[in-house]
Design a protein around this motif. Structure first.
Motif, mmCIF file in Angstrom:
data_model
loop_
_atom_site.group_PDB
_atom_site.id
_atom_site.type_symbol
_atom_site.label_atom_id
_atom_site.label_comp_id
_atom_site.label_asym_id
_atom_site.label_seq_id
_atom_site.Cartn_x
_atom_site.Cartn_y
_atom_site.Cartn_z
ATOM 1 N N PHE A 37 0.839 -1.202 0.000
ATOM 2 C CA PHE A 37 0.000 0.000 0.000
ATOM 3 C C PHE A 37 0.872 1.250 0.000
ATOM 4 N N TYR A 38 1.955 1.217 0.755
ATOM 5 C CA TYR A 38 2.883 2.351 0.786
ATOM 6 C C TYR A 38 3.455 2.608 -0.609
ATOM 7 N N ASN A 39 3.880 1.542 -1.297
ATOM 8 C CA ASN A 39 4.456 1.690 -2.637
ATOM 9 C C ASN A 39 3.424 2.190 -3.636
ATOM 10 N N GLU A 40 2.175 1.760 -3.459
ATOM 11 C CA GLU A 40 1.104 2.257 -4.328
ATOM 12 C C GLU A 40 0.939 3.770 -4.162
ATOM 13 N N ILE A 41 0.985 4.213 -2.928
ATOM 14 C CA ILE A 41 0.854 5.655 -2.663
ATOM 15 C C ILE A 41 2.021 6.406 -3.291
ATOM 16 N N GLU A 42 3.226 5.905 -3.092
ATOM 17 C CA GLU A 42 4.421 6.597 -3.565
ATOM 18 C C GLU A 42 4.506 6.638 -5.093
ATOM 19 N N THR A 43 4.176 5.530 -5.750
ATOM 20 C CA THR A 43 4.397 5.434 -7.199
ATOM 21 C C THR A 43 3.211 5.899 -8.026
ATOM 22 N N SER A 68 1.588 11.184 -8.138
ATOM 23 C CA SER A 68 1.517 11.774 -9.479
ATOM 24 C C SER A 68 0.077 12.024 -9.900
ATOM 25 N N GLU A 69 -0.827 11.158 -9.478
ATOM 26 C CA GLU A 69 -2.234 11.294 -9.882
ATOM 27 C C GLU A 69 -2.939 12.424 -9.138
ATOM 28 N N TYR A 70 -2.546 12.646 -7.872
ATOM 29 C CA TYR A 70 -3.211 13.649 -7.044
ATOM 30 C C TYR A 70 -2.215 14.725 -6.604
ATOM 31 N N GLU A 71 -1.533 15.289 -7.583
ATOM 32 C CA GLU A 71 -0.460 16.240 -7.285
ATOM 33 C C GLU A 71 -0.924 17.415 -6.431
ATOM 34 N N GLU A 72 -2.136 17.941 -6.727
ATOM 35 C CA GLU A 72 -2.605 19.137 -6.026
ATOM 36 C C GLU A 72 -2.921 18.881 -4.555
ATOM 37 N N MET A 73 -3.155 17.614 -4.189
ATOM 38 C CA MET A 73 -3.444 17.305 -2.790
ATOM 39 C C MET A 73 -2.365 16.394 -2.216
ATOM 40 N N CYS A 74 -1.123 16.599 -2.685
ATOM 41 C CA CYS A 74 -0.034 15.728 -2.252
ATOM 42 C C CYS A 74 0.244 15.863 -0.756
ATOM 43 N N ASP A 75 -0.100 17.023 -0.157
ATOM 44 C CA ASP A 75 0.116 17.165 1.287
ATOM 45 C C ASP A 75 -0.765 16.188 2.055
ATOM 46 N N TRP A 76 -1.991 15.987 1.572
ATOM 47 C CA TRP A 76 -2.898 15.031 2.219
ATOM 48 C C TRP A 76 -2.459 13.600 1.912
ATOM 49 N N LEU A 105 -1.382 9.812 4.095
ATOM 50 C CA LEU A 105 -2.361 8.726 4.010
ATOM 51 C C LEU A 105 -1.846 7.420 4.611
ATOM 52 N N TYR A 106 -0.588 7.074 4.341
ATOM 53 C CA TYR A 106 -0.079 5.817 4.875
ATOM 54 C C TYR A 106 -0.023 5.859 6.399
ATOM 55 N N GLY A 107 0.500 6.951 6.945
ATOM 56 C CA GLY A 107 0.552 7.077 8.402
ATOM 57 C C GLY A 107 -0.830 7.052 9.021
ATOM 58 N N GLN A 108 -1.787 7.730 8.386
ATOM 59 C CA GLN A 108 -3.171 7.713 8.872
ATOM 60 C C GLN A 108 -3.725 6.290 8.865
ATOM 61 N N THR A 109 -3.424 5.557 7.796
ATOM 62 C CA THR A 109 -3.911 4.173 7.689
ATOM 63 C C THR A 109 -3.293 3.296 8.763
ATOM 64 N N MET A 110 -2.034 3.557 9.103
ATOM 65 C CA MET A 110 -1.403 2.786 10.173
ATOM 66 C C MET A 110 -2.047 3.112 11.524
ATOM 67 N N ARG A 136 -8.876 3.776 1.964
ATOM 68 C CA ARG A 136 -9.350 4.074 0.607
ATOM 69 C C ARG A 136 -10.656 4.867 0.647
ATOM 70 N N PHE A 137 -11.494 4.554 1.615
ATOM 71 C CA PHE A 137 -12.725 5.347 1.783
ATOM 72 C C PHE A 137 -12.368 6.814 2.030
ATOM 73 N N TYR A 138 -11.434 7.046 2.936
ATOM 74 C CA TYR A 138 -11.055 8.424 3.249
ATOM 75 C C TYR A 138 -10.363 9.103 2.068
ATOM 76 N N LEU A 139 -9.644 8.350 1.250
ATOM 77 C CA LEU A 139 -9.034 8.923 0.053
ATOM 78 C C LEU A 139 -10.107 9.452 -0.888
ATOM 79 N N GLU A 140 -11.139 8.656 -1.142
ATOM 80 C CA GLU A 140 -12.213 9.077 -2.051
ATOM 81 C C GLU A 140 -12.924 10.322 -1.536
ATOM 82 N N HIS A 141 -13.155 10.367 -0.251
ATOM 83 C CA HIS A 141 -13.868 11.514 0.319
ATOM 84 C C HIS A 141 -12.974 12.754 0.382
ATOM 85 N N ALA A 142 -11.676 12.564 0.605
ATOM 86 C CA ALA A 142 -10.754 13.706 0.558
ATOM 87 C C ALA A 142 -10.715 14.285 -0.851
#
Length: 498
Positions: free
Chosen positions: A332-338, A342-350, A354-359, A392-398
């Motif tokens: 999951f971490y690698n999915e976020i990084e790779t 790039s897909e969500y550049e404008e919300m990269c701060d959030w 995401l990985y830390g929040q998921t942990m 993933r739920f929180y990603l969609e809503h963010a």
């Protein structure tokens, strides 16, 4: 034909909260609250997670890998319109915490009284001694058998007493200023939670009671970074490892104002929240409903009471991952990084959190399952899968939150904007698809007329009325597809700025 500018046309149906991935005790309780109060689960489950989080913040940490430690406090923010029954949801879920707080404070009352009396006696003795020293040798002054050394001893005794002050326990706060919040945290082992159905906390952060925004404690209270406050009175308050849990429900206008606050966004405050945008149930609520089973409610109350007993521990405990959970977490971490950066550049701060929040969610689910023995058992693969599903739920809503605020464009809108800019650069109002593709080929993903980026971008422009696409059969061969810009768009684009 009118065209729709690049603002959200309509929000698609968002991902529902994956309640089936909650531990059974939370899953059953959330479903029964949903039925009884006639609210949606996307409103209930974030409060449940927040309630558990505040009970164990600072008592358990999760270590995803070596040299990485995450506390288990959460910042949850649910967006609701008025009359969505926010207060009843808070009352139902947070009631056991208030009951525990009252029970502890009733038990502590004699100790609180003793502390206050001893502090008052010492303070008066010191004050009296200082007055006596000031009048020593003055004509008519009474002889006082007290020395500077004795006053210093009493002052040190008072300092020791205040360092171990006994006051009422505060687990939850609502409308509180930053200064009062820091004081409360200092009095409660550097931890507290704020639960609010109004969102006034953002107004306070923005400087309602001061000339400048003051969000430092909210930034540092997320990760446990030390915080020092120098008060006007001269008193210095230091929090060694402050931890905050925020459980907020706000109206959309409050959220938009917070997202529009430059300091909030630039300093990363809004990137710390787990967002939920429930669908409104107003107009679809039933009058006759099933009451919450008392056994189900009691099981949840017992869970929180047991977890609140962790506060008596001298040292926090650490939760580790099993090998299977570690592999899932790494993927999951690698999915976020790779992919996600790039897909969500404008919300990269959030996305970066995401990985830390998921942990953190992983740790919370694990503690609900194993309670006070959580540090003795490693996180199982199934728990990690559950946490990732919730992540993933929180990603969609963010994404929905940032899209609605105009801060993030979904891929099809990004592609549409790029294609439109290339058409405009050509200085023509009508071009073939192939000609447009030639203008766009320098950008990755625009290799052919069937490339996903190209087709979705043109599709978005067409859907919004910027262009029309027609087949030109005049050539006699295979029809060429011609793209024509909407005259209304051209009129607006070419209108001089005054």
């Amino acid at each position: 034909m009118p065209f729709v500018p690049f603002m959200p046309i309509s929000a698609k149906r968002l991902l529902l909260f994956p309640w089936e991935h909650l531990p059974s005790i939370l899953m059953t309780y959330s479903r029964q609250i949903e039925e009884s109060l006639q609210v949606v689960n996307e409103m209930v489950s974030p409060v449940l997670l927040g309630a558990v989080s505040m009970c164990i913040q600072g008592e358990y940490y999760i270590t995803p890998k070596a040299d990485w430690k995450e506390p288990l406090n959460l910042y949850t923010l649910t967006v609701n319109n008025p009359s969505e029954r926010k207060t009843p949801v808070f009352k139902e879920i947070l009631n056991p915490i208030y009951e525990y707080q009252d029970k502890v404070n009733t038990k502590r009352r004699p100790l609180i009284t003793e502390y206050q009396i001893r502090k008052s006696i010492l303070s008066r003795k010191i004050e009296s001694g200082l007055r006596a020293l000031g009048t020593k040798g003055t004509k008519g002054a009474k002889a006082q058998q007290i020395s500077e050394d004795e006053i210093i001893v009493m002052q040190n005794e008072l300092a020791d007493l205040e360092e171990n002050a006994v006051g009422p326990v505060t687990l939850l706060a609502d409308d509180v200023t930053t200064e009062a919040l820091v004081k409360l945290m200092n009095e409660n082992h550097d931890r507290i939670a704020i639960a609010s159905a109004e969102g006034g906390i953002f107004g306070m952060m923005a400087g309602r009671y001061s000339s400048q925004p003051n969000i430092d404690i909210f930034l540092k209270g997320y990760s446990g970074e030390s915080y020092t406050s120098h008060r006007v009175s001269g008193r210095v308050e230091t929090l060694k490892e402050p931890l905050l849990t925020l459980i907020l429900m706000v109206q959309p206008t409050v959220l938009m104002e917070a997202l529009g606050n430059r300091e909030f966004r630039e300093r990363g405050l809004m990137a710390r929240f787990l967002y939920s945008m429930p669908e409104s149930k107003v107009g679809k609520r039933r009058y006759r409903t099933m009451a919450i089973d008392e056994n189900v409610r009691k099981a949840f109350y017992d869970l929180l009471n047991e977890l609140l007993e962790c506060r008596k521990w001298e040292h926090p405990k650490t939760i580790y991952l099993s090998e299977e959970a570690d592999r899932l977490g790494e993927a999951f971490y690698n999915e976020i990084e790779t992919t996600l950066f790039s897909e969500y550049e404008e919300m990269c701060d959030w996305i970066g959190k995401l990985y830390g929040q998921t942990m953190r969610i992983t740790g919370i689910l694990h503690v609900v399952k194993y309670r006070l023995k959580s540090a003795e058992v490693k996180v199982e693969a199934e728990t990690m899968k559950d946490a990732i599903a919730i992540g993933r739920f929180y990603l969609e809503h963010a994404k929905a939150v940032f899209i609605s605020s105009g801060m993030y464009d979904p891929p099809e809108v990004k592609n549409a904007k790029y294609i439109l800019s290339r058409i405009d650069s050509a200085g023509k109002n009508q071009l073939s698809k192939n000609d447009i593709l030639k203008l766009c080929r320098k950008k990755k993903g625009f290799e052919t007329v069937t490339s996903e980026a190209f087709t979705t971008g043109l599709g978005e422009l067409r859907r919004r009325g910027y262009i029309k696409i027609e087949k030109d059969k005049s050539t006699g061969g295979r029809p060429t597809e011609i793209v024509t810009l909407n005259p209304l768009y051209l009129e607006q684009r070419d209108r001089p700025n005054i």
